[in-house]
Enzyme design. Structure first.
Site, PDB file in Angstrom:
ATOM      1  N   GLU A 390       0.792  -1.236   0.000  1.00 21.12           N
ATOM      2  CA  GLU A 390       0.000   0.000   0.000  1.00 21.12           C
ATOM      3  C   GLU A 390       0.822   1.283   0.000  1.00 21.12           C
ATOM      4  O   GLU A 390       0.255   2.371   0.170  1.00 21.12           O
ATOM      5  CB  GLU A 390      -0.995   0.013   1.179  1.00 21.12           C
ATOM      6  CG  GLU A 390      -2.011  -1.105   1.105  1.00 21.12           C
ATOM      7  CD  GLU A 390      -3.102  -1.034   2.153  1.00 21.12           C
ATOM      8  OE1 GLU A 390      -4.139  -1.699   1.969  1.00 21.12           O
ATOM      9  OE2 GLU A 390      -2.912  -0.327   3.168  1.00 21.12           O
ATOM     10  N   GLU A 488      -6.925  -7.722  -1.196  1.00 17.45           N
ATOM     11  CA  GLU A 488      -7.394  -7.429   0.173  1.00 17.45           C
ATOM     12  C   GLU A 488      -8.838  -6.972   0.107  1.00 17.45           C
ATOM     13  O   GLU A 488      -9.185  -6.125  -0.714  1.00 17.45           O
ATOM     14  CB  GLU A 488      -6.580  -6.311   0.828  1.00 17.45           C
ATOM     15  CG  GLU A 488      -5.353  -6.720   1.582  1.00 17.45           C
ATOM     16  CD  GLU A 488      -4.830  -5.587   2.464  1.00 17.45           C
ATOM     17  OE1 GLU A 488      -5.647  -4.816   3.017  1.00 17.45           O
ATOM     18  OE2 GLU A 488      -3.602  -5.468   2.602  1.00 17.45           O
TER      19      GLU A 488
END
Length: 818
Positions: A390, A488
């Protein structure tokens, strides 16, 4: 620490003192002489100590507080007018600051699912390594299919050499299941091996007839072949001395498979596909995200790891993502993944932060990546390396206020991940493994023109995405994206009531403890909001509020994750071409609100029981389409070959007030091997007619072969809280039978529980109120028949013949209807 060493016995060659893991900032001294300083818990540190050893030795490892060390490094940057955000975690994390200053498990400073426990110590083994010239440190085996008759093993043996001289050596490979005789690599008997980068490299062909291909879970067997390497090294061209006794050995197991990441122009004309092709077969990746099995990584056990990975296999997963805020897992973890057929998406350990790029930091990172990539690369389970979690999205979306120096942060991002991490990963790149990804989420190869910082790393038409939305109804498939691959996604729930009881003091307020351990910045609001949309949650002042909230949170999480996963699976053969769904997260590090499907004690939440069904190789999916008020029926089949004879779908209409279906419709169907059969779209009004309304009825759809149910799913036309006819089911249960089986360490207890009801029981939930890890044959199920049997299995020190009904908690949604 003192120890006795017979120094005269080892007067030839080298003696290394090797620390396989120091957590994290430390100074190492032997007999009051400084050996070196450690600053990376993911790096092996090795020191030549031949000249320092005495008959009696004094070893000191002085470890600094990671909190103090991180603060000191942050202050040094601040004095240089540099910021490397974030400084501190969200205040809801109750965490410690400056995690990104240290090469240490980032989650040990806290996370939204875990506590702050910034550990310090020696977390892996320490060894004295005694050898004359060199030892085998790691072996990488790159397996590839070269033609129709042979596989090739491209083998690189990475050596450690203590002296400052080039040397010679002879390597022997034993592969008894693959080759008729040992392979002797003696070209280096005359040709020098450089002591600066000591590697022995060669190719070995293997006849295809000798090989059984390795497959991911659900597609075939996981055949592994043992390889054993023996190395003899010496100085000079005259060969080893007769009295030279040291040999170095290394054993490992390899699997023969091909693996590609396919990023071709998509059929919808926008962007690229993002899918894994294994042994020529395009596969939908089903799985979860794995975090360390303990917040103190030295406390992880092989038994814990085995339970978690076997639970993943039991739920039909074929991929786990080792998330970048934890640790590079143990050799045992990857060996077990190899044998279970669980592909590993391997993040490097950088997560949710910017990082320093000074020379010392980058040097440490390069060594970290090099060592761990060499250690892991030969495993057939390791599917892909990714440099961070991320961090591209964090930079582009200004999570940490980086906009004010965007150019600097972009430059530093590329320097860290492209010039250093990717550079080192390419040293162990495989023809049978995709090139590393720079970030997750990212646009994959579509990021290349942007030098891997894209304007939208969450582009649904490229690469992978992470998706969370807590403002909408997670039971509605219409709220979710249509991406290529979802690495995710998820929803929170609370561990079961007995897990809380085991972890709290008697005088702790349960709701207060739940709230304190809830680290999500939005608190419990998303959980409660989703529960209240669908389930009859009591008022906070009611005595049964906490029990209901825990139970309902697991139902809400399981259903939302089911719906989202089924949507992604159903999209594989559409123009969206979704080819992966890895929910967040598999496991927990403490008893707390989290996204996990398995709690800290190893017990499955409802989500994991349901995942075993919604990830099954053959599944029926019924997704509600709000715009047309209809159900889209899809039949999913992951099997490469399937018997499509005698298949039919039965649509049962149930009344909430009565057992057994009140009306049934059936039709013949077929299955598409390794694909989705889009069966039909049925208007809700066609199924609910006459006495059946949206509030008094619900639907059950079964995929059958003849009379045998292969898969089933339910659709609830109204919120369950607003349903009409749900009453006390009159549930009674009995422990019908018990058996015990003695194993090596424990007694395996098997119990059958018969459950009787007089009316439909909604999401029947069972919980064992004993401190044992247990599994049930099913949990959170709809009981619409008068009698149902559930099987309970748990390991205990002895045979639990006195197990009583009071040792079980049985709940239904009916219990809480108002």
């Amino acid at each position: 620490m003192t120890d006795l060493v017979d120094v005269h016995h080892f007067n030839r060659g080298h003696i290394n003192l090797t620390f396989h893991g120091i957590d994290t900032v430390a100074e190492i001294r032997l007999n009051h002489q400084l050996l070196g300083r450690a600053d990376n818990m993911f790096v092996r540190y090795s020191y030549e100590v031949s000249s320092l050893l005495q008959a009696e030795n004094f070893l000191e490892v002085e470890i600094q507080s990671p909190v103090v060390a991180a603060l000191a490094r942050a202050n040094a940057l601040k004095e240089a007018n540099k910021s490397v955000p974030p400084e501190c975690p969200n205040e809801r994390y109750h965490g410690e600051c400056h995690m990104n200053m240290l090469r240490k498990m980032q989650a040990s400073f806290s996370w939204d699912w875990g506590p702050a426990a910034p550990s310090a110590g020696i977390w892996k083994k320490v060894e004295l390594e005694i050898y004359e010239v060199a030892v085998i440190r790691e072996v990488d085996v790159d397996v590839s299919r070269v033609n129709s008759s042979h596989w090739n093993m491209h083998i690189r043996c990475f050596l450690d050499a203590g002296g400052g001289q080039d040397f010679n050596g002879r390597l022997v490979l034993y592969a008894v299941e693959l080759l008729d005789r040992p392979v002797v690599v003696d070209r280096y008997a005359m040709k020098n091996i450089s002591h600066l980068a000591p590697v022995i490299e060669f190719h070995q062909a293997v006849p295809i007839g000798k090989v059984v291909t390795w497959w991911p879970n659900g597609y075939g067997e996981q055949k592994l072949y043992p390889l054993h390497f023996t190395l003899k090294t010496w100085l000079g061209p005259d060969g080893p001395e007769v009295r030279s006794k040291t040999k170095s050995h290394k054993s490992l197991r390899v699997g023969f498979r091909t693996l590609e990441l396919v990023e071709d122009p998509a059929s919808d004309g926008v962007g690229n596909t993002f899918l894994f092709r294994v042994n020529g077969v395009e596969m939908f990746m089903k799985g979860s995200n794995y975090i360390p099995s303990h917040i103190l990584p030295e406390m992880q056990t092989n038994e814990q790891i085995a339970h978690l990975l076997r639970s993943a296999k039991e739920a039909h997963m074929n991929m786990l993502r080792v998330w970048g805020g934890g640790v590079y897992e143990s050799d045992y973890f990857y060996q077990l993944a190899d044998s279970l057929g669980l592909l590993i998406w391997q993040d490097m350990m950088f997560a949710c932060a910017m990082y320093p790029v000074d020379g010392e930091f980058l040097s440490s990172v390069r060594e970290e990546v090099r060592q761990n990539a060499m250690r892991l690369s030969h495993h057939p389970s390791v599917a892909i390396f990714v440099t961070n979690n991320e961090n591209e999205a964090a930079l582009v979306q200004n999570w940490y206020g980086t906009l004010f120096e965007r150019d600097r942060f972009e430059r530093e991002y590329r320097e860290l991940y492209l010039a250093n991490v990717i550079h080192e990963l390419k040293l162990v790149s495989h023809s049978s493994r995709p090139q590393p990804l720079v970030s997750s989420p990212s646009n994959g190869k579509a990021s290349e023109p942007d030098k891997y910082i894209s304007s939208n790393p969450q582009d649904n038409q490229n690469g992978d995405v992470h998706f969370y939305d807590y403002t909408k109804d997670g039971w509605d498939p219409g709220i979710f994206p249509r991406p290529r691959f979802v690495s995710e996604f998820g929803f929170q729930s609370f561990p079961g009531g007995y897990a809380w009881q085991r972890s709290k003091d008697d005088d702790d307020d349960l709701l207060g403890l739940i709230t304190h351990r809830q680290h999500h910045p939005l608190g419990n609001v998303p959980v409660i909001a989703l529960v209240e949309r669908h389930l009859p949650l009591p008022l906070p002042e009611d005595d049964n509020y906490a029990e209901a909230l825990i139970y309902f949170s697991q139902i809400a999480q399981a259903m939302a994750t089911k719906v989202e996963t089924e949507l992604y699976r159903s999209l594989r053969d559409t123009p969206h071409r979704t080819m992966g769904a890895l929910y967040w997260q598999l496991n927990d590090v403490w008893v707390a609100p989290s996204w996990s499907s398995i709690d800290f004690y190893g017990n499955w939440k409802l989500l994991h029981y349901w995942a075993r069904d919604f990830l099954a190789p053959i599944s029926i999916v019924a997704l509600y389409e709000k715009s047309t008020d209809s159900l889209n029926i899809s039949l999913i089949c992951d099997q490469l070959e399937v018997d499509a004879r005698k298949l039919n779908v039965v649509a049962n209409v149930h009344l909430w007030s009565q057992l057994l279906p009140r009306q049934s419709t059936s039709w013949d169907v077929t299955l598409r091997p390794n694909g989705v059969q889009y069966d039909k779209v049925i208007a809700i009004s066609d199924l609910l007619q006459g006495e059946f309304t949206r509030t008094n009825a619900f639907l059950e759809l079964q995929l059958r072969r003849g009379q045998d149910v292969i898969s089933r799913t339910h659709f609830f036309p109204s919120s369950i809280a607003g349903a009409v006819g749900i009453e006390d089911p009159g549930l009674e249960f009995e422990i019908a039978s018990r058996t015990c089986l003695n194993t090596t360490n424990v007694v395996r207890n098997s119990v059958s529980i018969s459950i009787q009801v007089r009316r439909p029981a909604v999401f029947v939930y069972l919980e064992l109120l004993k401190p044992y890890r247990y599994t049930l044959s099913e949990n959170g199920f709809m009981q619409t028949t008068p009698m149902h049997v559930v099987y309970l299995t748990f390991d205990a020190p002895s045979c639990a013949r006195l197990l009583r009904k009071s040792d079980l908690r049985v709940l239904t949604v009916n219990d809480f209807m108002r």
